[in-house]
Design an enzyme around this catalytic site. Structure first.
Site, PDB file in Angstrom:
ATOM      1  N   LYS A 191       0.948  -1.089  -0.033  1.00  0.00           N
ATOM      2  CA  LYS A 191      -0.148  -0.085   0.399  1.00  0.00           C
ATOM      3  C   LYS A 191       0.559   1.386   0.491  1.00  0.00           C
ATOM      4  O   LYS A 191       0.588   2.191  -0.507  1.00  0.00           O
ATOM      5  CB  LYS A 191      -0.760   0.076   1.362  1.00  0.00           C
ATOM      6  CG  LYS A 191      -2.301  -1.139   1.289  1.00  0.00           C
ATOM      7  CD  LYS A 191      -3.044  -0.678   2.088  1.00  0.00           C
ATOM      8  CE  LYS A 191      -4.353  -1.449   2.177  1.00  0.00           C
ATOM      9  NZ  LYS A 191      -5.321  -1.828   2.655  1.00  0.00           N
TER      10      LYS A 191
ATOM     11  N   LYS B 248      -4.940 -10.984  -6.025  1.00  0.00           N
ATOM     12  CA  LYS B 248      -6.613 -11.511  -5.306  1.00  0.00           C
ATOM     13  C   LYS B 248      -7.765 -10.384  -5.371  1.00  0.00           C
ATOM     14  O   LYS B 248      -6.800  -9.449  -6.506  1.00  0.00           O
ATOM     15  CB  LYS B 248      -6.720 -11.547  -3.492  1.00  0.00           C
ATOM     16  CG  LYS B 248      -6.110  -9.774  -3.068  1.00  0.00           C
ATOM     17  CD  LYS B 248      -6.133  -9.373  -1.949  1.00  0.00           C
ATOM     18  CE  LYS B 248      -6.047  -8.585  -1.453  1.00  0.00           C
ATOM     19  NZ  LYS B 248      -6.345  -7.688   0.628  1.00  0.00           N
TER      20      LYS B 248
ATOM     21  N   LYS C 212     -12.299  -5.366  -3.210  1.00  0.00           N
ATOM     22  CA  LYS C 212     -12.576  -4.796  -3.909  1.00  0.00           C
ATOM     23  C   LYS C 212     -12.473  -2.891  -4.213  1.00  0.00           C
ATOM     24  O   LYS C 212     -13.539  -2.423  -4.568  1.00  0.00           O
ATOM     25  CB  LYS C 212     -13.515  -4.482  -2.616  1.00  0.00           C
ATOM     26  CG  LYS C 212     -13.141  -4.090  -1.103  1.00  0.00           C
ATOM     27  CD  LYS C 212     -14.449  -4.222   0.208  1.00  0.00           C
ATOM     28  CE  LYS C 212     -13.904  -3.894   1.140  1.00  0.00           C
ATOM     29  NZ  LYS C 212     -12.718  -4.705   2.113  1.00  0.00           N
TER      30      LYS C 212
HETATM   31  P1  TYM Z   1     -10.320  -6.123   4.378  1.00  0.00           P
HETATM   32  O1  TYM Z   1     -11.274  -5.804   4.476  1.00  0.00           O
HETATM   33  O2  TYM Z   1      -9.467  -6.628   3.547  1.00  0.00           O
HETATM   34  O3  TYM Z   1     -11.141  -7.707   4.104  1.00  0.00           O
HETATM   35  C1  TYM Z   1     -12.562  -8.568   4.496  1.00  0.00           C
HETATM   36  C2  TYM Z   1     -12.579 -10.072   4.776  1.00  0.00           C
HETATM   37  O4  TYM Z   1     -12.055 -10.422   3.388  1.00  0.00           O
HETATM   38  C3  TYM Z   1     -10.832 -11.766   3.783  1.00  0.00           C
HETATM   39  N1  TYM Z   1     -10.668 -11.745   2.262  1.00  0.00           N
HETATM   40  C4  TYM Z   1     -10.299 -11.892   1.280  1.00  0.00           C
HETATM   41  N2  TYM Z   1     -10.715 -13.317   0.983  1.00  0.00           N
HETATM   42  C5  TYM Z   1     -10.605 -14.470  -0.361  1.00  0.00           C
HETATM   43  N3  TYM Z   1     -10.309 -13.494  -1.618  1.00  0.00           N
HETATM   44  C6  TYM Z   1      -9.972 -12.574  -1.667  1.00  0.00           C
HETATM   45  N4  TYM Z   1      -9.426 -11.873  -2.049  1.00  0.00           N
HETATM   46  C7  TYM Z   1     -10.227 -11.310  -0.226  1.00  0.00           C
HETATM   47  N5  TYM Z   1      -9.899 -10.443  -0.283  1.00  0.00           N
HETATM   48  C8  TYM Z   1     -10.443 -10.138   1.455  1.00  0.00           C
HETATM   49  C9  TYM Z   1      -9.903 -11.086   4.433  1.00  0.00           C
HETATM   50  O5  TYM Z   1      -8.886 -11.597   4.025  1.00  0.00           O
HETATM   51  C10 TYM Z   1     -11.051 -10.729   5.666  1.00  0.00           C
HETATM   52  O6  TYM Z   1     -10.938 -11.667   5.730  1.00  0.00           O
HETATM   53  N6  TYM Z   1      -7.463  -5.816   8.169  1.00  0.00           N
HETATM   54  C11 TYM Z   1      -8.452  -6.868   7.863  1.00  0.00           C
HETATM   55  C12 TYM Z   1     -10.012  -6.125   8.489  1.00  0.00           C
HETATM   56  C13 TYM Z   1      -9.968  -5.992  10.251  1.00  0.00           C
HETATM   57  C14 TYM Z   1      -9.778  -7.287  10.741  1.00  0.00           C
HETATM   58  C15 TYM Z   1      -9.768  -6.949  12.181  1.00  0.00           C
HETATM   59  C16 TYM Z   1      -9.731  -9.003  10.247  1.00  0.00           C
HETATM   60  C17 TYM Z   1      -9.353  -5.619  10.559  1.00  0.00           C
HETATM   61  N7  TYM Z   1      -8.992  -5.900  12.331  1.00  0.00           N
HETATM   62  C18 TYM Z   1      -9.572  -8.317  13.389  1.00  0.00           C
HETATM   63  C19 TYM Z   1     -10.416  -9.376  11.409  1.00  0.00           C
HETATM   64  C20 TYM Z   1      -9.692  -8.928  12.599  1.00  0.00           C
HETATM   65  C21 TYM Z   1      -9.366  -5.879   6.554  1.00  0.00           C
HETATM   66  O7  TYM Z   1      -8.715  -5.004   5.551  1.00  0.00           O
HETATM   67  O8  TYM Z   1      -9.909  -6.955   5.226  1.00  0.00           O
END
Ligand code: TYM
Length: 329
Positions: free
Chosen positions: A111, A193, A196
């Site tokens: 990032k 990957k 969004k």
């Molecule tokens: P975020 O918002 O990017 O994504 C949310 C969840 O979706 C999963 N994910 C995917 N899984 C499979 N294939 C993909 N292409 C894909 N893209 C996203 C992510 O692994 C995630 O589980 N930092 C985190 C949010 C967060 C969080 C937390 C998660 C903040 N605090 C505490 C767990 C526990 C994030 O940016 O997820």
């Protein structure tokens, strides 16, 4: 019951990557665990957001959690920014995290290379806030996609370090990463990957895409010049479609591979497309109803926010006491 914590950033309409990699698994875990599913709006502002849009997306994401099958009576679903303990614990934990550790985070490296010279400190300390999210609720298990694995390892490291100084204060959480679906790939660049925030909307399927849009995106998905459907790392595009099929239908990966054996790409794509459309149809319907049901959603936000606050404050006070802050009278 053991505690589960997870969250999604309200930075856009979530994709089938978020759904298959995370939320769908949550729905299976909700019966057996005490779950907290957070809308992590504080994480979102590490990238500039339009305030009106962020507020809307946060609310939509909460509606989407419910539409996807998470029961608001059984799970605590709330906004991160409504529980100030997240920020307070993050500060304390930042004093137990080394810069070297943050420098090693691959997501930060990616990032920050995109943001160029204006890398804000929040982007850097992001994993500490994430550790605070998890550790505040003494979570045992964190169901996430593969891209969050490194952040989770850091959360474990921070918790262990804190406990080594002050005794058993924080539960050291385990990651829960499914074998299939933890890394759904972009439909256009299947070695990347699905995200969004991808500029090319053909790379991802949003949970709110219309049926014909879904079918078209999958039809246009990049495969390769070959014609044979086989499941291997040499064919990331085809492998991705089979993974999507298996996760969507719940059919085992072996059975799914068998099903497409001998079929052409056209047939593969239309079967996968139909499966995704059918999976998302009821979710989209429920989502639209929930969006209109203002009082119901407001009630959930209020009640769950209070519960989360209560639970978070318990851990926060314990931690504050351990590090030597004056006790409140
Ligand atoms: P975020 O918002 O990017 O994504 C949310 C969840 O979706 C999963 N994910 C995917 N899984 C499979 N294939 C993909 N292409 C894909 N893209 C996203 C992510 O692994 C995630 O589980 N930092 C985190 C949010 C967060 C969080 C937390 C998660 C903040 N605090 C505490 C767990 C526990 C994030 O940016 O997820």
């Amino acid at each position: 019951k053991k505690v589960i914590f997870s969250g999604v950033q309200p930075t856009g309409v979530i994709t089938i990557g978020n759904y298959l990699g995370a939320i769908k698994n949550w729905t299976k875990l909700q019966e057996d665990y005490n779950c907290l599913f957070c809308v992590v709006d504080m994480h979102s502002i590490t990238v500039r957001q339009d305030p009106v849009l962020l507020r809307k997306r946060a609310r939509d994401l909460l509606c989407m959690y419910i539409a996807a099958g998470l029961d608001p009576e059984k799970n605590i679903m709330y906004y991160q920014s409504h529980v100030s303990a997240h920020a307070e614990l993050a500060w304390i934990l930042s004093c137990f995290t080394y810069m070297g550790e943050l420098n090693r985070m691959t997501q930060f490296k990616e990032k920050s290379s995109k943001q160029g010279a204006n890398i804000n400190a929040g982007l850097y300390t992001y994993p500490i806030l994430m550790a605070a999210d998890i550790l505040l609720y003494q979570s045992d298990l964190v169901p996430v996609g593969h891209d969050q694995k490194q952040h989770l390892e850091l959360a474990r490291e921070i918790a262990t370090r804190f406990n080594n100084v002050y005794g058993d204060v924080l539960t050291v959480p385990d990651p829960y990463i499914a074998k299939i679906g933890a890394k759904i790939m972009s439909l256009q660049e299947p070695t990347k990957k699905m995200s969004k925030s991808d500029e090319n909307p053909n790379g991802f399927i949003s949970l709110l895409d219309e049926p014909n849009v879904i079918l078209n995106k999958i039809k246009r998905a990049v495969t390769d010049s070959d014609r044979e459907v086989t499941y291997s790392d040499d064919k990331p595009g085809v492998k991705n479609l089979i993974d999507i099929y298996s996760c969507t239908t719940g059919e085992s990966i072996e059975t799914s591979i068998e099903r497409f054996n001998g079929k052409g790409y056209g047939e593969l794509k239309s079967i996968v497309g139909e499966a995704v459309v059918e999976e998302l149809r009821p979710i989209q319907e429920t989502f639209k109803d929930l969006q209109k049901n203002k009082d119901y959603i407001d009630g959930i936000i209020k009640k769950n926010g209070e519960t989360a606050n209560y639970l978070a404050t318990k851990t926060l006070r314990k931690v504050q006491k351990k590090v030597g802050f004056p006790v409140r009278i």
